[in-house]
Structure formats: structure tokens, C-alpha cells
Design a protein around this motif. Structure first.
Motif: not given
Ligand code: NAP
Length: 329
Positions: A159, A162, A181-183, A270, A272, A320
Motif C-alpha cells: 500500500t 512504490v 501488506t500490514g493493512k 534499485i 532511482a 497513509h
Molecule cells: N532505492 C530507491 O531508489 C528508492 C526509491 C523510492 C523509494 N525508496 C524506498 O523504498 C521504500 C518504500 O518507499 P515508499 O515511497 O513506497 O514508502 P511508503 O509510501 O512509506 O510505503 C512503505 C510501505 O511499507 C510498509 N511498511 C512500513 N513499515 C513497515 C515495517 N516496519 N515492516 C513491513 N512493512 C512496512 C507499509 O505498507 P503496508 O502497510 O501495505 O505493509 C508502507 O505503506 C522506502 O524505504 C523508500 O525510502 C527507495
């Protein structure tokens, strides 16, 4: 010359304070291309930058915002015309260069990409770094040879920004997507997005002492890291591929070499932000083919500049769903 509005982070007596400020437009002279921002989007890096994380942003005051879509106002290099619709994402935007939580940005021409016709400025930011990262992961998975007939693909953090794009685009390509998902309350939304199964975090996790488990899926797009990534790797079938981009669940990777040397698993990293321009164009072309903003709208919330701070707080608690886009008037 006048002023423009920006969400600014200031360091005052060791505390990081955020507010909307009026900035003198003369600062825009410092770089090559001046862009009137139409939309920005919120990413986890913006939360870190706005809260004073010096691993992301070394010096303050600073304007966060790693994503921008907008219109060219001027270009000292003449590569772009006034009025061109463009996108700027990553590089150092919003990190050590003032970012997109503002009415205007001024950036090097090398960071600017013409927006593809397929998407509006608004849709481009609904995709933003989130959709771009998912597409980059998918591109690498396809290049590794993964195909729909190999089996299911897990998307973790389904959710998140990404995750939702990963679910939508992998489904569009014909993969059987299992969304983790956790939701539990969003199961119907994830199914409408294309997920064939929705799994709880517990269903994915493997006992830490087990080096390998019975294979359950052909690959994964992991946004969580830590034990989640390790569990995904241990249960991926032979020659499968796992793309990893995030660390919301931890930085450590508790794993042995066995998934790699016995099962031949590909672990695909990855990044980006530092994607070279040629690859960026290829990823946007892939997004043009497989990203469907109309399906992801339910996971996108549009906010104003004044609501950015509240949205960043929500992001810190992972409460969120999907992605916040910021409409800059
Ligand atoms: N490497 C890159 O180029 C790049 C680019 C973009 C983002 N990122 C990274 O990718 C990650 C995700 O980005 P995002 O924008 O999708 O973030 P986000 O919108 O905050 O989503 C992260 C999701 O991970 C799940 N989550 C959160 N805490 C968790 C935990 N402790 N254990 C398991 N699941 C958990 C939740 O989804 P559920 O409730 O559905 O489980 C949450 O909605 C971040 O770490 C961000 O910094 C990296």
C-alpha cells in the motif's frame, strides 16, 4: 523581481522547523533551467530531509521535494523552450539542492527530462519517484529473464507509494501478483488494482534460523528490506529474481549465501535517484506502456503546499496509503 512560496526547513538552535516562506526570485538565477512547478509528490526522503536528516540534506535552510513536474520559464542552455512540460526527479533535487515543495525551482539542464505525452503533469507526479522506482525494478526483473509463466511475484509494502505501482504494473504485464501488506482493511483496493492474493506480513516471514524454505514465488519487488527481504529471498524458486529498493523494515539483511549459491537467486538493487538519463528515458517509455494512473487514483491523495507538513507526519507513521501529490497553484 518579486517572491515565490516554498515549504522551508530551517535549523534553529538545533531544532528543525518547517514553514511556508516567501523566497526572493533572484535565487532562481543561480542555475540553468527555471521551472514553474505544477505538481510535486511526497517521498520518504522528503520526510527525512524535512526532519533534519543530515545523511540526506547537509545544509539548512532548505526546500525539500525530490519530485517535480512543471513548465519551463527560462533556460540558459537553450535545450528547452519556454512552455515545455518537463519532469525533474532525483539527482540532488530536494536533497542538497532546493526541491519541489515550492512554486519555482532552478536546476541544471542535465536533470531535466521532457514529459512524455502519454501522461498529464498531474499523472506524471502521481507516478513520480514511486512509480519510476517500481518500473526500474520491473525492468531489471524482466532483463533477468523473469516471465509470467515462472510463477507469482510478491510486492511488499504493497500500500506504499512504490508498492501500489508495483502491483498495478506487474499485473498489467500478466504476472500473478501477491500483495503483502500490514493493512487488512485495504484488501479490496489491492485486489481492484490487480493483486490475485493479499498476504499479511506474517504470512511472508520465514524463521530466521532457516537458511532456505520451500519455494513459493518466482520473484519479488521488495520495498521493506530487513527480515522481509531475507524471507522473500529464502522462499524464491530457483533462478528467480528479487528487486530491492527500500528499508522501511530495517537496514540489516539476515541471510546466508545459500539462496544465491544453491537456488541461483538474483538480488537486483534499485537506485532511482542516480539513474542515468538514457535509462530514465527507457523507464519512462516502459511507464508509458504499463502505468495506468486511472487505476491508481484511489491510492493518490492531492494536497496543497499548506498540507505538506501534515502529510509528512503521516508518512513517518506508515499510516497513509499510496502517494501524496502536491498541487502547486
Ligand atoms: N532505492 C530507491 O531508489 C528508492 C526509491 C523510492 C523509494 N525508496 C524506498 O523504498 C521504500 C518504500 O518507499 P515508499 O515511497 O513506497 O514508502 P511508503 O509510501 O512509506 O510505503 C512503505 C510501505 O511499507 C510498509 N511498511 C512500513 N513499515 C513497515 C515495517 N516496519 N515492516 C513491513 N512493512 C512496512 C507499509 O505498507 P503496508 O502497510 O501495505 O505493509 C508502507 O505503506 C522506502 O524505504 C523508500 O525510502 C527507495
Amino acid at each position: 523581481m518579486g517572491t515565490f512560496r516554498a515549504y522551508r526547513t530551517e535549523e534553529i538552535n538545533g531544532e528543525f522547523v518547517n514553514s511556508i516562506k516567501n523566497i526572493d526570485k533572484s535565487v532562481l538565477d543561480s542555475d540553468e533551467v527555471v521551472i514553474k512547478v505544477a505538481y510535486s509528490g511526497i517521498n520518504y526522503k522528503d520526510y527525512l530531509s524535512s526532519r533534519g536528516n543530515k545523511g540526506i540534506t547537509r545544509n539548512y535552510p532548505h526546500t525539500p521535494g525530490v519530485d517535480v513536474s512543471g513548465v519551463v520559464i527560462s533556460d540558459k542552455t537553450n535545450l528547452f523552450n519556454v512552455g515545455d512540460e518537463v519532469v525533474v526527479m532525483g539527482n540532488d533535487l530536494g536533497m542538497n539542492h532546493d526541491g519541489g515543495f515550492a512554486e519555482y525551482i532552478s536546476v541544471p539542464a542535465a536533470w531535466v527530462l521532457a514529459k512524455i505525452d502519454k501522461f498529464t503533469l498531474q499523472e506524471t507526479m502521481q507516478i513520480g519517484t514511486s512509480g519510476f522506482t517500481a518500473a526500474l525494478g520491473i525492468k531489471k526483473m524482466l532483463q533477468s529473464g523473469l516471465k509470467p509463466s515462472d510463477g507469482a511475484i510478491v510486492v511488499s509494502g504493497a500500500t506504499g507509494g512504490v508498492g501500489v505501482w508495483g502491483v498495478q504494473m506487474l499485473s498489467k504485464l500478466g504476472f500473478e501478483v501477491w500483495a503483502m501488506t500490514g493493512k487488512s482493511e485495504v484488501i479490496p483496493m489491492l485486489e481492484a488494482l490487480g493483486a490475485k492474493r493479499v498476504l499479511s506480513r506474517e504470512e511472508i516471514m520465514a524463521p530466521i534460523e532457516k537458511p532456505l524454505l520451500r519455494p513459493k514465488w518466482a520473484g519479488a519487488l521488495d520495498t521493506v528490506g530487513g527480515e522481509t527481504l531475507s524471507s522473500l529471498l529464502k522462499q524464491t524458486s530457483k533462478s528467480g529474481s528479487v528487486a530491492t529498493c527500500g528499508n522501511v523494515g530495517g537496514m540489516e539483511l539476515p541471510i546466508t549465501v545459500l539462496p544465491f549459491i544453491l537456488n541461483g537467486i538474483n538480488l537486483l538493487g534499485i537506485n532511482a535517484a542516480d539513474t542515468p538519463m538514457e535509462i530514465r528515458k527507457e523507464v519512462w517509455a516502459l511507464l508509458g506502456d504499463i502505468a495506468e494512473p486511472s487505476k491508481v487514483t484511489a491510492f493518490c491523495k492531492e494536497i496543497a503546499l499548506e498540507q505538506v507538513d501534515e502529510a509528512l507526519n503521516q508518512m513517518s507513521k506508515s499510516g497513509h496509503i499510496g502517494r501524496f501529490t502536491i498541487k502547486i497553484d
